[in-house]
Design an enzyme around this catalytic site. Sequence first.
Site, PDB file in Angstrom:
ATOM      1  N   ASP A  22       0.254   4.930   2.081  1.00  0.00           N
ATOM      2  CA  ASP A  22      -0.584   5.301   3.223  1.00  0.00           C
ATOM      3  C   ASP A  22      -1.783   6.147   2.778  1.00  0.00           C
ATOM      4  OD1 ASP A  22       0.977   3.919   5.024  1.00  0.00           O
ATOM      5  OD2 ASP A  22       2.297   5.627   5.385  1.00  0.00           O
ATOM      6  N   HIS A  70       0.827  -1.212   0.000  1.00  0.00           N
ATOM      7  CA  HIS A  70       0.000   0.000   0.000  1.00  0.00           C
ATOM      8  C   HIS A  70       0.856   1.255   0.000  1.00  0.00           C
ATOM      9  CE1 HIS A  70       1.046  -0.552   4.238  1.00  0.00           C
ATOM     10  NE2 HIS A  70       0.726   0.713   4.456  1.00  0.00           N
ATOM     11  N   HIS A 103       4.759   0.203   0.261  1.00  0.00           N
ATOM     12  CA  HIS A 103       5.472  -0.560   1.285  1.00  0.00           C
ATOM     13  C   HIS A 103       4.599  -1.677   1.830  1.00  0.00           C
ATOM     14  CE1 HIS A 103       3.433   2.712   3.438  1.00  0.00           C
ATOM     15  NE2 HIS A 103       3.431   1.943   4.526  1.00  0.00           N
ATOM     16  N   ARG A 118       5.064   7.210  14.998  1.00  0.00           N
ATOM     17  CA  ARG A 118       5.048   7.692  13.623  1.00  0.00           C
ATOM     18  C   ARG A 118       4.408   9.068  13.501  1.00  0.00           C
ATOM     19  NH1 ARG A 118       2.528   3.382   9.895  1.00  0.00           N
ATOM     20  NH2 ARG A 118       2.527   5.052   8.375  1.00  0.00           N
TER      21      ARG A 118
END
Length: 277
Positions: free
Chosen positions: A113, A111, A250, A265
């Site tokens: 994000d 995907h 990723h 994150r």
Amino acid sequence: MDGQPPNTDYSAIAVTPCSPHIGAEIGDIDLTRPLSNSEAAELKQAFTQYLVLFFRDQQIGFEDHVRLAEYFGPIGAHVGAKTISQTTEDPRVRKFHADENTPRVSGDVWHTDQSCAEVPPMASLLYIHTIPPQGGGDTIFASMYRAYEALSEGMKVYLDGLTALHDGRDIFGEGTPSASHPVVVRHPDSGRKLIYVNGAFTKRINELPEQESDAVLRFLCAHCARPEWSFRFRWAPHSLAMWDNRCAQHFAVSDYLPNVRSGFRVQIDGIASPVAG
Ligand code: SIN
């Protein structure tokens, strides 16, 4: 790193490519202090050139994490109605933690994000301070530039002008947005063309009959995941990866539960919707 010479175009920071098409490890940099103008400029240049930057042995706090992101753009918020990551005392930083109580590793499908957003996030910065004791929890990154360039000329013509629906509700629940984006887009900084569909969010190609759309998406998703344009990053404690959601996909490898993998994150807001290539 083994086998890869540093890129000598860079002098303020050390930039060592990880693979032919994606990823570079950044050295001679201390993320616990503000960067000089030349360090920041070279970091931006490396981000455009390598799509994903890796930093090692950086014991950073929230302010350091946010400061690094803000060299690239304003901090953004996750668009999901429900997310696996948790809030922290700092609204700009999300905790990203998996352990024996985690039903499923987040991101274990190819995907970019939140491509379901009208304006998807520009970039994500994941800092991992704790890795599983026996290893595992690697992240694989793939260059969507190279994936596009490797298509046949006939396929490039076929895809030209198509758009696809990206829907986040299956992953993040009702109330999560959906959006249509071109199947082939042009990166705003590099000017390069790339494939912009992914296995997690892309549901159908709007202009095609259902079965044809399914077949084309199956082909494109398998093609984008090929190892020829991928790099598998092995985390160590206090590593940080920063990836460009506009041109890299990723995949978080789910091989370590019930062990702990933990970090934080931050995401950087996108500036505009993806533009057709
Ligand atoms: C993600 O898919 O965004 C998370 C990547 C990771 O956990 O390595």
